[in-house]
Write a protein that holds these residues in place. Structure first.
Motif, PDB file in Angstrom:
ATOM      1  N   PRO A 135       0.833  -1.053   0.158  1.00 35.65           N
ATOM      2  CA  PRO A 135       0.032   0.119   0.102  1.00 35.65           C
ATOM      3  C   PRO A 135       0.737   1.347   0.004  1.00 35.65           C
ATOM      4  N   CYS A 136       0.253   2.405  -0.275  1.00 36.10           N
ATOM      5  CA  CYS A 136       0.880   3.651  -0.451  1.00 36.10           C
ATOM      6  C   CYS A 136      -0.132   4.847   0.080  1.00 36.10           C
ATOM      7  N   PHE A 137       0.672   6.059   0.603  1.00 32.09           N
ATOM      8  CA  PHE A 137      -0.211   7.066   0.999  1.00 32.09           C
ATOM      9  C   PHE A 137      -1.300   7.372  -0.081  1.00 32.09           C
ATOM     10  N   PRO A 138      -2.312   7.699   0.121  1.00 33.65           N
ATOM     11  CA  PRO A 138      -3.439   8.069  -0.894  1.00 33.65           C
ATOM     12  C   PRO A 138      -2.954   9.390  -1.578  1.00 33.65           C
ATOM     13  N   GLY A 139      -2.307  10.497  -0.802  1.00 38.16           N
ATOM     14  CA  GLY A 139      -1.996  11.728  -1.608  1.00 38.16           C
ATOM     15  C   GLY A 139      -1.140  11.404  -2.557  1.00 38.16           C
ATOM     16  N   LEU A 140      -0.118  10.738  -2.386  1.00 34.96           N
ATOM     17  CA  LEU A 140       0.726  10.058  -3.650  1.00 34.96           C
ATOM     18  C   LEU A 140       0.007   9.673  -4.874  1.00 34.96           C
ATOM     19  N   LEU A 141      -0.923   8.752  -4.431  1.00 36.27           N
ATOM     20  CA  LEU A 141      -1.669   8.129  -5.429  1.00 36.27           C
ATOM     21  C   LEU A 141      -2.429   9.040  -6.333  1.00 36.27           C
ATOM     22  N   GLN A 142      -3.249   9.793  -5.551  1.00 40.03           N
ATOM     23  CA  GLN A 142      -3.953  10.720  -6.131  1.00 40.03           C
ATOM     24  C   GLN A 142      -3.300  11.778  -6.954  1.00 40.03           C
ATOM     25  N   LEU A 143      -2.044  12.090  -6.523  1.00 45.31           N
ATOM     26  CA  LEU A 143      -1.318  13.314  -7.182  1.00 45.31           C
ATOM     27  C   LEU A 143      -0.867  12.625  -8.529  1.00 45.31           C
ATOM     28  N   ALA A 144      -0.362  11.268  -8.437  1.00 44.69           N
ATOM     29  CA  ALA A 144      -0.011  10.789  -9.716  1.00 44.69           C
ATOM     30  C   ALA A 144      -1.009  10.481 -11.094  1.00 44.69           C
ATOM     31  N   ILE A 145      -2.286  10.058 -10.160  1.00 41.05           N
ATOM     32  CA  ILE A 145      -3.441   9.927 -11.061  1.00 41.05           C
ATOM     33  C   ILE A 145      -3.871  11.226 -11.727  1.00 41.05           C
ATOM     34  N   SER A 146      -3.769  12.348 -10.888  1.00 40.14           N
ATOM     35  CA  SER A 146      -4.164  13.553 -11.279  1.00 40.14           C
ATOM     36  C   SER A 146      -3.473  14.157 -12.607  1.00 40.14           C
ATOM     37  N   LEU A 147      -2.128  13.776 -12.569  1.00 40.93           N
ATOM     38  CA  LEU A 147      -1.268  14.219 -13.588  1.00 40.93           C
ATOM     39  C   LEU A 147      -1.160  13.324 -14.787  1.00 40.93           C
ATOM     40  N   GLY A 148      -2.112  12.266 -14.701  1.00 36.94           N
ATOM     41  CA  GLY A 148      -2.196  11.308 -15.943  1.00 36.94           C
ATOM     42  C   GLY A 148      -1.372  10.198 -15.903  1.00 36.94           C
ATOM     43  N   PHE A 149      -0.632   9.921 -15.024  1.00 33.22           N
ATOM     44  CA  PHE A 149       0.132   8.934 -14.931  1.00 33.22           C
ATOM     45  C   PHE A 149      -0.593   7.413 -14.651  1.00 33.22           C
ATOM     46  N   LYS A 150      -0.081   6.489 -15.205  1.00 35.72           N
ATOM     47  CA  LYS A 150      -0.332   5.132 -14.699  1.00 35.72           C
ATOM     48  C   LYS A 150       0.308   4.529 -13.839  1.00 35.72           C
ATOM     49  N   VAL A 151      -0.035   3.881 -12.806  1.00 36.08           N
ATOM     50  CA  VAL A 151       0.324   3.790 -11.320  1.00 36.08           C
ATOM     51  C   VAL A 151       0.685   1.929 -11.501  1.00 36.08           C
ATOM     52  N   LEU A 152       1.755   1.699 -11.474  1.00 34.53           N
ATOM     53  CA  LEU A 152       2.093   0.265 -11.352  1.00 34.53           C
ATOM     54  C   LEU A 152       2.478   0.015  -9.642  1.00 34.53           C
ATOM     55  N   GLU A 153       1.775  -0.809  -9.129  1.00 31.77           N
ATOM     56  CA  GLU A 153       1.630  -0.804  -7.580  1.00 31.77           C
ATOM     57  C   GLU A 153       2.626  -2.231  -7.633  1.00 31.77           C
ATOM     58  N   LEU A 154       3.580  -2.015  -6.733  1.00 36.46           N
ATOM     59  CA  LEU A 154       4.648  -3.333  -6.324  1.00 36.46           C
ATOM     60  C   LEU A 154       4.486  -4.050  -5.087  1.00 36.46           C
ATOM     61  N   PRO A 155       4.499  -5.271  -5.027  1.00 33.54           N
ATOM     62  CA  PRO A 155       4.670  -5.844  -3.811  1.00 33.54           C
ATOM     63  C   PRO A 155       5.437  -5.236  -2.779  1.00 33.54           C
ATOM     64  N   THR A 156       4.983  -5.230  -1.407  1.00 31.81           N
ATOM     65  CA  THR A 156       5.799  -4.763  -0.578  1.00 31.81           C
ATOM     66  C   THR A 156       5.573  -5.358   0.889  1.00 31.81           C
ATOM     67  N   HIS A 157       6.757  -5.819   1.306  1.00 30.49           N
ATOM     68  CA  HIS A 157       6.827  -6.422   2.586  1.00 30.49           C
ATOM     69  C   HIS A 157       6.503  -5.425   3.867  1.00 30.49           C
ATOM     70  N   PRO A 158       5.860  -5.702   4.971  1.00 33.53           N
ATOM     71  CA  PRO A 158       5.569  -4.931   6.018  1.00 33.53           C
ATOM     72  C   PRO A 158       6.601  -4.528   6.806  1.00 33.53           C
ATOM     73  N   THR A 159       8.007  -5.271   6.734  1.00 39.27           N
ATOM     74  CA  THR A 159       9.113  -4.664   7.600  1.00 39.27           C
ATOM     75  C   THR A 159      10.144  -4.092   6.813  1.00 39.27           C
ATOM     76  N   THR A 160      10.305  -5.214   5.461  1.00 40.99           N
ATOM     77  CA  THR A 160      11.600  -4.568   4.637  1.00 40.99           C
ATOM     78  C   THR A 160      11.587  -3.674   3.438  1.00 40.99           C
ATOM     79  N   LEU A 212       9.850  -2.454  -0.120  1.00 38.17           N
ATOM     80  CA  LEU A 212       9.516  -2.941  -1.776  1.00 38.17           C
ATOM     81  C   LEU A 212      10.206  -4.067  -1.954  1.00 38.17           C
ATOM     82  N   ASP A 213       9.590  -4.872  -2.795  1.00 37.15           N
ATOM     83  CA  ASP A 213      10.160  -6.025  -3.242  1.00 37.15           C
ATOM     84  C   ASP A 213      11.092  -5.800  -4.418  1.00 37.15           C
ATOM     85  N   ILE A 214      12.481  -5.986  -4.345  1.00 40.11           N
ATOM     86  CA  ILE A 214      13.442  -5.337  -5.371  1.00 40.11           C
ATOM     87  C   ILE A 214      13.208  -6.403  -6.338  1.00 40.11           C
ATOM     88  N   ALA A 215      12.874  -7.684  -6.288  1.00 34.49           N
ATOM     89  CA  ALA A 215      12.886  -8.697  -7.635  1.00 34.49           C
ATOM     90  C   ALA A 215      11.685  -8.066  -8.471  1.00 34.49           C
TER      91      ALA A 215
END
Length: 470
Positions: A204-229, A231-234
């Motif tokens: 998951p990601c902060f809603p403000g960042l997601l909203q900002l990206a969408i408002s500027l016309g970007f396509k957002v690719l959400e990536l798997p993220t571990h709750p402790t470590t 972003l999944d680098i692979a």
């Protein structure tokens, strides 16, 4: 092997034994002298090992007795699952839910577990007022004149000086001041991308960042993220051919509170640089660490100016002041042009006042107290969750920041929980806010920036009762 690396390696080894149950709550740890003998280290290094584990709330010091494994409930509560966003999903912004939750901001009649900011009761308001008065006296024309385009020079100087703590080695000329961190990120996105471009982000990601990206016309690719470590680098490596930009919060991101290791940060910087993909780094929570040392940033490993480091005092000192900055690397001229178009100048008096507060040493004193308070709050929240929430509730284990991520069983809908809770004057942030996909419906973010009290404990107990009901 450096001493810093050595003590961390030993501390991580003991931490691993605690997490896996080899060392159980209440077990006594070796003495400082014994640790010295076992690892061939000096007394100071051994003491740093115990201080590090204590800062993570994994051990307790008992006078005249030594160190013992903590019985803190978070050691028993399981971690939330690693996120598994779909790479094929359409961007589906939860506008109505976000608007409903953030409409509560500033409502004194509600217990705002939903807002990721420290309470005014935890901020040095009287001292900040004095700095505002002082700024009006010191600035040309009482602060009514325009600032230079790059922003207040005193603020840029002190931010550059403080970057040494995380290996930034910035110069005042490397920085541009902004109206908060979200404005810094916005300028970066506009400078580097165009509508239709794909940006990789944590999920998951902060809603403000997601909203900002969408408002500027970007396509957002959400990536798997571990709750402790983090972003999944692979997954990032696999996504590189598809993306034009990357936006990450490596230190204590919200809502998970995860923190990437230095090795992962360095690997990400190298990977993106090799493919010519700019990295926007939002480091807004970096100063709110629970350990003994501020974590490094991705910018610490940037040798080519490909990382745009953004931060502010919104989560540490004064949310409403809207004072932020960006070190844009080789993209500096692009950002300056955009700042000129969109804002011309920053608020002179506010930036001068913040610069004075940061330079005086009062900021470090304030941060030390704030970090202690937030860590204590986090521990109390976990205790309350263990005592009052449904069985099998899972929680993240932030090592800093302002938020804890709570995962319920699959049949719990936190949007329904929000509607129930608001009737009891409690506001939460349902998990669906933190994604553009159909996920996290059984999760929520709780922010622990409110001063701990019996009333807060009672509200958490009430929230747990409501969660059991649904």
């Amino acid at each position: 092997m450096g001493k810093d690396f050595l003590y961390n390696k030993i501390a991580n080894g003991i931490a691993s034994q605690i997490r896996t149950g080899v060392l159980k709550p209440g077990d006594k740890l070796p003495s400082v002298r014994r640790l010295c003998e076992e690892h061939a280290i000096g007394m100071n290094t051994a003491k740093r090992v115990f201080l590090e584990l204590e800062s993570r709330s994994m051990i307790d010091a008992r006078p005249q007795s030594g160190y013992f494994v903590s019985s803190t409930p978070y050691l028993q509560l399981p971690l939330p699952a690693v996120s598994k966003p779909s790479s094929m999903a359409k961007n589906n912004e939860p506008d109505e839910l976000i608007s409903k939750v953030y409409a509560n901001m500033g409502d004194d009649h509600l217990t705002l577990f939903s807002i990721s900011a420290p309470s005014g009761d935890l901020l040095p308001l009287a001292k900040l007022k004095k700095d505002i008065v002082h700024a009006t006296r010191e600035l040309k024309e009482g602060g009514t004149a325009y600032e230079p385009l790059q922003g207040n020079v005193n603020l840029r100087q002190v931010v550059a000086m403080r970057s040494l703590a995380w290996g930034g080695h910035l110069h005042e000329d490397d920085l541009i001041t902004t109206n908060g961190a979200i404005n810094a990120v916005s300028l970066c996105l506009m400078a580097l991308g165009k509508p239709g471009d794909t940006i990789a982000m944590e999920s998951p990601c902060f809603p403000g960042l997601l909203q900002l990206a969408i408002s500027l016309g970007f396509k957002v690719l959400e990536l798997p993220t571990h709750p402790t470590t983090g972003l999944d680098i692979a997954a990032l490596r696999k996504a590189v051919p598809k993306i034009n930009l990357c936006l990450l919060v490596p230190n204590f991101n919200t809502p998970l509170g995860s923190r990437m290791s230095d090795e992962h940060k360095k690997e990400i910087v190298t990977l993106l640089s090799q493919h010519g993909i700019p990295l926007i780094e939002d480091d807004i929570y970096g100063d709110l660490y629970f350990g003994n040392q501020r974590p490094k940033c991705c910018k610490s490993f940037d040798t080519e100016g490909n990382v745009l480091w953004c931060s502010s005092v919104s989560k540490t000192l004064a949310p409403g002041y809207r004072v932020g900055w960006v070190a844009p690397g080789k993209y500096k001229e692009k950002l300056l042009k955009l700042k000129l178009i969109h804002s011309i100048s920053s608020a002179a008096i506010i930036q001068e006042a913040v610069a004075g507060f940061l330079r005086s040493g009062r900021y470090e004193n304030h941060l030390r107290q704030l970090r202690r308070t937030l860590q204590h709050n986090y521990q109390q929240y976990v205790q309350a969750i263990a005592d009052y929430f449904p069985k099998n509730t899972k929680t993240s284990r932030p090592q800093g920041g302002l938020a804890i991520w709570v995962e319920f069983s699959k049949d719990t809908d936190t949007r329904e929980l929000y509607d129930l809770a608001i009737k009891h004057h409690i506001s939460i942030a349902p998990g669906r806010m933190f994604t553009l996909q159909n996920q996290f419906r059984n999760c929520m973010r709780l922010c622990y920036g409110l001063p701990w009290s019996e009333e807060i404990k009672s509200k958490l107990k009430q929230l747990g009762t409501l969660a059991k009901r649904i």
